[in-house]
Structure formats: C-alpha cells, structure tokens
Design an enzyme around this catalytic site. Structure first.
Site, short mmCIF file in Angstrom:
data_model
loop_
_atom_site.label_atom_id
_atom_site.label_comp_id
_atom_site.label_asym_id
_atom_site.label_seq_id
_atom_site.Cartn_x
_atom_site.Cartn_y
_atom_site.Cartn_z
N SER A 61 0.79 -1.24 0.00
CA SER A 61 0.00 0.00 0.00
C SER A 61 0.83 1.29 0.00
O SER A 61 0.25 2.36 -0.15
CB SER A 61 -0.94 0.01 1.20
OG SER A 61 -1.95 -0.93 1.01
N LYS A 64 0.27 3.35 -2.97
CA LYS A 64 -0.91 4.22 -3.10
C LYS A 64 -0.53 5.70 -3.06
O LYS A 64 -1.27 6.54 -3.57
CB LYS A 64 -1.92 3.88 -1.99
CG LYS A 64 -2.49 2.46 -2.11
CD LYS A 64 -3.32 2.08 -0.88
CE LYS A 64 -3.84 0.66 -0.95
NZ LYS A 64 -4.50 0.24 0.31
N TYR A 187 -4.51 -2.59 -9.77
CA TYR A 187 -4.32 -2.42 -8.32
C TYR A 187 -3.39 -3.50 -7.75
O TYR A 187 -2.42 -3.20 -7.04
CB TYR A 187 -5.69 -2.45 -7.62
CG TYR A 187 -5.59 -2.49 -6.12
CD1 TYR A 187 -5.24 -1.35 -5.40
CD2 TYR A 187 -5.79 -3.67 -5.42
CE1 TYR A 187 -5.12 -1.38 -4.02
CE2 TYR A 187 -5.67 -3.72 -4.04
CZ TYR A 187 -5.34 -2.58 -3.34
OH TYR A 187 -5.20 -2.62 -1.98
N TYR A 239 -4.39 3.84 8.16
CA TYR A 239 -5.75 3.33 8.37
C TYR A 239 -6.25 3.64 9.77
O TYR A 239 -6.07 4.78 10.24
CB TYR A 239 -5.83 1.81 8.09
CG TYR A 239 -5.02 1.42 6.88
CD1 TYR A 239 -5.41 1.84 5.62
CD2 TYR A 239 -3.83 0.70 7.00
CE1 TYR A 239 -4.66 1.52 4.51
CE2 TYR A 239 -3.08 0.38 5.88
CZ TYR A 239 -3.50 0.79 4.65
OH TYR A 239 -2.75 0.49 3.56
N VAL A 257 1.32 -3.73 3.84
CA VAL A 257 1.34 -5.02 4.54
C VAL A 257 2.59 -5.86 4.23
O VAL A 257 2.77 -6.92 4.82
CB VAL A 257 0.08 -5.90 4.30
CG1 VAL A 257 -1.13 -5.36 5.03
CG2 VAL A 257 -0.19 -6.10 2.83
N1 GLN Z 1 -2.45 -5.36 -1.68
C1 GLN Z 1 -2.91 -5.29 -0.33
C2 GLN Z 1 -4.39 -5.58 -0.25
O1 GLN Z 1 -5.07 -5.23 -1.16
C3 GLN Z 1 -2.60 -3.94 0.21
C4 GLN Z 1 -3.03 -3.74 1.64
C5 GLN Z 1 -2.03 -3.00 2.48
O2 GLN Z 1 -0.86 -2.91 2.16
N2 GLN Z 1 -2.50 -2.50 3.59
O3 GLN Z 1 -4.90 -6.13 0.66
#
Ligand code: GLN
Length: 305
Positions: A61, A64, A187, A239, A257
C-alpha cells in the site's frame, strides 16, 4: 545520522517480538521475519542506510502514495469527486462505509480508495496504465531497475475476494469507467512493486522537498500539492492506526502489509523503513518503533517545536 540509524537497526534486530507477517497474501507469508532496513534520504541528495537496505520487498500500500500523485496529475481537483479526504477509522479492507456513502471511499489510502484511483488513472489498456505507473515510480526513484513481482501479484489475485468485493460494490453505484477485473489487475500489480528502502526513500523525496526531486531537479508536484499529500498520509496513511502513528512518530507516513513504511519529515528527509512483521492493524511493528525512535532522536516530528 549514520550512528543514529545504526543503533536503531541493531536495537530492532534484537527485539524478541517482531510482529507477524501478513498471511492473507500467501507470497508475503514466506518472507523471513528477521530482517530490518532503514534509509534516510535528504534534499542534499544523500541517502544513508542501515540494515538490509538492498533487499527488495513488496511495497504494497505504500504504492498508493504514487498512484494518488499520478491521479492528481491527471485529474487535478476533480479526483475528489471519486474519493474523499477523511480518515476512515476502519480497517484498510473494510466495506462498511461504502454502502452508507454511496460507493465513494473515504480516502485514497484504504483499499477501496486506491482501487477507485486505479480506475481513475486507467486510460486504454490495463497494461499501458500499469506501465505508466511503473515508469512513474522508476522516475521518482531515479532507478530504471524497479519492477513488479509477478508472483506476489498472482498471489494477490488468487486470494483477492475482498478487494474484488470492494470493487464490484463501488461499480454497482455506477462509479467505474473501466471493467472491474482490469482495474483490479492494475491495483494488484502496483501493490506488488518490489523496492528496497534506498529506492523507496528516494522516491518519496519530492514530498520532503516542496514537490521537487533533488536527484533529477524535476518538479513532480507543486509545493501545495506536496503539502496536501503529506496531510493525507498523516491522517489516513495508517488506516485505523493513523492516530496512533501520529501520536508516536509525528510524521506523515504510509504503510504497506509488506512491512514497509514511507515517512516524510518536510524540509528534512524522506525515510523508508522495512520490517515484515506487522501489528494487529497491519502496520509494520518495528518499522513504527524505529521511526518513533528516529523522531525522538532528531526532533523531526512535525509536532515538535
Ligand atoms: N495489496 C494489499 C491488499 O489489497 C494492500 C493492503 C495494504 O498494504 N495495507 O490487501
């Protein structure tokens, strides 16, 4: 700086509790927990590192931040018709708010928001859009070797029911311009970009330097846009752990993650940390602790006088 981060790296490696690797993406579950890296990139062009700063990891993420920047470049302020700018207070893959808020995700950093942004960026073929995202990240990091880890992308696709649900639910409100599967492909692939902390710290440097990448001299975004992206990272980048991250670290930050975090000390440095073990919210446990120590030692928190 080298002494400070050497000390932090050795403290982190000696911790007994390193958190837990993400298991819902099987490829991420295979990563060795006993790894830590930190890189600090400064506007004068220097990058100092400690730990395994050459080791590639899945940025997940953290990507993003880069797709948001690209989307703002393409759509400008119109992007805010597609995604909001408020913290969600819910887990990154939560669906609950989407129904109440007519399929408009709270912010660009929760999964729903980033999927909506992938749709907003997509023009023509998914492959071309993906190539454009990868090219943009290479340009920011000033490094053409950066690539997507196809095994991680496939692993995400195979276990991506939740993300597919988010995407189809948003599409049911008529918000999508492109086929859902193509958007999800973009994505999953941008989440699967592999980088090391040196590359990631360099890629984030424009946010610490009024929008300009000092390695290339290129103005990536205006100073105002850099300020706004940093604000979103501070309020939404972790988050439902964003308040805690602000409290402990006090910097705009974006987690993934894969265990990476990109943190920005405006005017001072772009910092990338990586430790694959996560806390229960899904943010790097020791990455957060390392950044907390760093801002204590340097006084770099934006809240420090
Ligand atoms: N690719 C991961 C997902 O879609 C990204 C989530 C994350 O890094 N928090 O669950």
């Amino acid at each position: 700086m080298q002494d400070i981060i050497d000390e932090i790296a050795s403290q982190m490696l000696s911790r007994a509790d390193k958190g837990k690797v993400a298991t819902y993406i099987p490829q991420l579950a295979r990563v060795n927990l006993e790894q830590f890296a930190i890189s600090v990139a400064t506007p004068d062009g220097q990058v100092v590192s400690a730990g395994c700063a050459d080791t590639l990891f899945s940025i997940q993420s953290v990507s993003k931040v880069f797709t948001l920047t690209l989307a703002l470049g393409k759509l400008g302020e119109n992007l805010w018709h597609r995604v909001g700018r408020e913290p969600s207070g819910d887990p990154f893959n939560s669906i609950v708010q989407l129904e109440h808020e007519q399929g408009k995700p709270r912010n660009p950093f929760i999964n729903a928001g980033a999927i909506a942004i992938a749709d907003a960026i997509m023009q023509g073929q998914a492959k071309e859009t993906l190539a454009e995202i990868l090219q943009f990240v290479r340009f920011l990091a000033n490094d053409n070797t950066i690539a997507i880890d196809e095994r991680v992308a496939r692993s995400e696709l195979e276990t991506g029911d939740r993300n597919a649900s988010l995407a189809h639910f948003m599409a049911s409100f008529g918000h999508f311009h492109n086929p859902v599967d193509a958007v999800l492909g973009i994505y999953f692939h941008h989440c699967s970009i592999a980088m090391n902390t040196q590359q990631l710290a360099t890629a984030g440097l424009f946010l610490a330097n009024q929008g300009i990448n000092p390695h290339t001299g290129y103005a990536v975004v205006s100073p105002r846009r850099a300020k706004r992206i940093n604000a979103l990272m501070m309020t939404c980048g972790h988050y439902d752990g964003s308040g805690e991250f602000a409290f402990r670290v006090g910097l705009p930050g974006k987690s993934g993650v894969g265990g990476g975090i990109l943190a920005i000390a405006p005017g001072k440095a772009s910092i990338a940390v990586w430790s694959p073990g996560l806390d229960p919210i899904g943010n790097s446990k020791l990455g957060t602790e390392a950044l907390e120590r760093l801002t204590h030692k340097t006084g770099w928190s934006v809240f420090a006088g």
